[in-house]
Structure formats: structure tokens, C-alpha cells
Design a protein around this motif. Structure first.
Motif, mmCIF file in Angstrom:
data_model
loop_
_atom_site.group_PDB
_atom_site.id
_atom_site.type_symbol
_atom_site.label_atom_id
_atom_site.label_comp_id
_atom_site.label_asym_id
_atom_site.label_seq_id
_atom_site.Cartn_x
_atom_site.Cartn_y
_atom_site.Cartn_z
ATOM 1 N N ARG A 84 -6.127 21.537 72.015
ATOM 2 C CA ARG A 84 -5.423 21.306 70.791
ATOM 3 C C ARG A 84 -4.010 20.905 71.218
ATOM 4 N N SER A 85 -3.310 20.013 70.419
ATOM 5 C CA SER A 85 -1.986 19.779 70.684
ATOM 6 C C SER A 85 -0.990 20.898 70.115
ATOM 7 N N ARG A 86 -1.296 21.474 69.042
ATOM 8 C CA ARG A 86 -0.705 22.472 68.400
ATOM 9 C C ARG A 86 -1.483 23.615 67.897
ATOM 10 N N PRO A 87 -0.862 24.622 67.578
ATOM 11 C CA PRO A 87 -1.550 25.871 67.636
ATOM 12 C C PRO A 87 -2.251 26.017 66.284
ATOM 13 N N ARG A 88 -3.268 26.895 66.330
ATOM 14 C CA ARG A 88 -4.211 26.828 64.944
ATOM 15 C C ARG A 88 -3.458 27.891 64.127
ATOM 16 N N PRO A 89 -3.555 27.538 62.637
ATOM 17 C CA PRO A 89 -2.833 28.546 61.929
ATOM 18 C C PRO A 89 -3.608 29.982 61.976
ATOM 19 N N PRO A 90 -2.881 30.908 61.545
ATOM 20 C CA PRO A 90 -3.391 32.389 62.021
ATOM 21 C C PRO A 90 -4.605 32.912 61.293
ATOM 22 N N ASN A 91 -5.031 32.162 60.067
ATOM 23 C CA ASN A 91 -5.977 32.370 59.340
ATOM 24 C C ASN A 91 -7.238 31.414 59.368
ATOM 25 N N ALA A 92 -7.108 30.590 60.423
ATOM 26 C CA ALA A 92 -7.925 29.141 60.523
ATOM 27 C C ALA A 92 -9.406 29.964 60.896
ATOM 28 N N GLY A 93 -10.457 29.518 60.478
ATOM 29 C CA GLY A 93 -11.791 29.968 60.586
ATOM 30 C C GLY A 93 -12.100 31.308 60.010
ATOM 31 N N ARG A 94 -11.349 31.836 59.461
ATOM 32 C CA ARG A 94 -11.502 33.455 58.839
ATOM 33 C C ARG A 94 -11.903 33.048 57.503
ATOM 34 N N PRO A 95 -12.777 33.999 57.087
ATOM 35 C CA PRO A 95 -13.070 34.189 55.708
ATOM 36 C C PRO A 95 -12.122 34.088 54.699
ATOM 37 N N TRP A 96 -12.073 33.587 53.515
ATOM 38 C CA TRP A 96 -11.213 33.632 52.469
ATOM 39 C C TRP A 96 -11.112 34.947 51.851
ATOM 40 N N THR A 97 -10.050 35.551 51.497
ATOM 41 C CA THR A 97 -10.052 36.845 50.756
ATOM 42 C C THR A 97 -10.102 36.580 49.313
ATOM 43 N N GLU A 98 -10.280 37.486 48.464
ATOM 44 C CA GLU A 98 -10.338 37.251 47.170
ATOM 45 C C GLU A 98 -8.761 36.961 46.617
ATOM 46 N N ALA A 99 -7.906 37.695 47.174
ATOM 47 C CA ALA A 99 -6.686 37.906 46.697
ATOM 48 C C ALA A 99 -6.008 36.175 47.172
ATOM 49 N N ASP A 100 -6.426 35.833 48.268
ATOM 50 C CA ASP A 100 -5.987 34.424 48.758
ATOM 51 C C ASP A 100 -6.521 33.374 48.020
ATOM 52 N N GLY A 101 -7.798 33.457 47.485
ATOM 53 C CA GLY A 101 -8.487 32.677 46.600
ATOM 54 C C GLY A 101 -7.701 32.507 45.282
ATOM 55 N N GLU A 102 -7.488 33.672 44.714
ATOM 56 C CA GLU A 102 -6.866 33.781 43.362
ATOM 57 C C GLU A 102 -5.485 33.177 43.390
ATOM 58 N N LEU A 103 -4.679 33.274 44.484
ATOM 59 C CA LEU A 103 -3.599 32.536 44.860
ATOM 60 C C LEU A 103 -3.485 31.209 44.870
ATOM 61 N N LEU A 104 -4.270 30.580 45.619
ATOM 62 C CA LEU A 104 -4.513 29.454 45.649
ATOM 63 C C LEU A 104 -4.681 28.609 44.350
ATOM 64 N N ARG A 105 -5.993 29.354 43.560
ATOM 65 C CA ARG A 105 -6.453 28.729 42.422
ATOM 66 C C ARG A 105 -5.090 28.770 41.229
ATOM 67 N N GLU A 106 -4.404 29.812 41.193
ATOM 68 C CA GLU A 106 -3.417 30.091 40.455
ATOM 69 C C GLU A 106 -2.097 29.046 40.620
ATOM 70 N N ARG A 107 -1.950 28.978 41.722
ATOM 71 C CA ARG A 107 -0.728 27.836 42.316
ATOM 72 C C ARG A 107 -1.324 26.507 42.049
ATOM 73 N N TRP A 108 -2.447 26.204 42.227
ATOM 74 C CA TRP A 108 -2.879 24.768 42.117
ATOM 75 C C TRP A 108 -2.956 24.282 40.716
ATOM 76 N N LEU A 109 -3.359 25.353 39.977
ATOM 77 C CA LEU A 109 -3.955 24.957 38.382
ATOM 78 C C LEU A 109 -2.225 24.827 37.664
ATOM 79 N N SER A 110 -1.444 25.655 38.258
ATOM 80 C CA SER A 110 0.116 25.760 37.529
ATOM 81 C C SER A 110 0.965 24.570 37.960
ATOM 82 N N ALA A 111 0.475 23.488 39.011
ATOM 83 C CA ALA A 111 1.279 22.673 39.558
ATOM 84 C C ALA A 111 0.897 21.148 38.834
ATOM 85 N N LEU A 112 0.916 21.056 37.782
ATOM 86 C CA LEU A 112 0.594 19.834 37.065
ATOM 87 C C LEU A 112 1.622 18.646 37.281
#
Length: 155
Positions: A84-112
Motif C-alpha cells: 500500500r502507498s498509504r494507510p488503510r482507514p481504521p475501519n476498513a474491512g470491519r463489519p458496519w455497525t448499525e449506528a454507522d449505517g444509520e448515520l451514512l443513510r441519514e447524511r446521504w439522503l439529506s444531501a440533495l
């Protein structure tokens, strides 16, 4: 069951001995694992013992791999051994938490009207993920990965 293995990785030699332990009245069938690692001069760089129930070997393996990968990334984020030429993000390869999924969904859908690439980059940084992981997760959450603010399947 008895298992012995030794392997050289970089400048270190690692050895493992595993022995099956039968079930007893107070303990399930398990595997006793002894692990050692030494550098080229014979100095010990890793050692440990584990006793793992046979039924828990798969989960213990996944847990240990994630933990050791995470610790290695913290201590050598620019290590060249992984290609790798740069470090992996800290959560790379880890399962998504419910809270992270909710945050992602909320932010994406509110960003029209926002740029999908820019928003995916911001969210990847915030969530400790890659852009690709964020884009891959969006359809699982019912979001159109190509257009912020639009639910999946909506024209």
C-alpha cells in the motif's frame, strides 16, 4: 490432534504448536495454542498461549486477525510490506455497525444536490472507511450511490 508449523515472514520466524484437549466436566473440547516469533538474531518478538473451545475457533480466528491487523496499522501505517502507498482507514474491512449505517443513510439522503464523489469522500473520512466501502454500503441501506438525496429505485 497435534499441529506444528514454522514459517519465515520478512526477517522473523514464527512457530505454532497446537494440541487438541478433550472435553471435561467443566470445559468443552478445546485447542491449546502456543505461538512464538523470533527475529534473525533469535530474539523473541512475539509469544503467547491460547486455549480456545473448538466451537469458537472460527470466531476467535476472525477476532484475532482483525485485532492484530488493527494494531499493526496503528504502529506501522506506512509499512511497505502490504503493497500500500498509504494507510488503510481504521475501519476498513470491519463489519458496519448499525449506528454507522444509520448515520451514512441519514447524511446521504439529506444531501440533495451535492456531489456524490465529494460526499462519499467526506463520509469515508468521517466513518474511517474507503470511498468504495461507502459506495458499496449505500444500496444496502436503500440509497442511490450515484445521487445523494435519492432513495434507491426512485426515478
Amino acid at each position: 490432534m497435534d499441529f506444528h508449523n514454522e514459517i519465515r515472514v520478512g526477517q522473523h520466524t514464527y512457530g505454532i504448536n497446537a494440541k487438541g484437549e478433550p472435553a471435561s466436566e467443566d470445559q468443552p473440547a478445546s485447542v491449546a495454542v502456543e505461538f512464538t516469533g523470533a527475529d534473525a538474531d533469535g530474539r523473541v518478538v512475539a509469544e503467547g498461549n491460547l486455549l480456545v473451545a473448538v466451537d469458537g475457533l472460527g470466531d476467535a480466528s476472525a477476532f484475532l486477525a482483525r485485532t492484530l491487523d488493527g494494531l499493526a496499522a496503528l504502529h506501522a501505517p506506512w509499512a511497505s510490506g502490504r503493497g500500500r502507498s498509504r494507510p488503510r482507514p481504521p475501519n476498513a474491512g470491519r463489519p458496519w455497525t448499525e449506528a454507522d449505517g444509520e448515520l451514512l443513510r441519514e447524511r446521504w439522503l439529506s444531501a440533495l444536490g451535492e456531489s456524490a464523489g465529494r460526499l462519499a469522500g467526506e463520509l469515508a473520512e468521517e466513518l474511517g472507511r474507503t470511498r468504495a466501502a461507502v459506495r458499496a454500503q449505500l444500496p444496502r441501506l436503500g440509497c442511490d450511490p450515484d445521487l445523494p438525496g435519492r432513495p434507491l429505485g426512485q426515478a
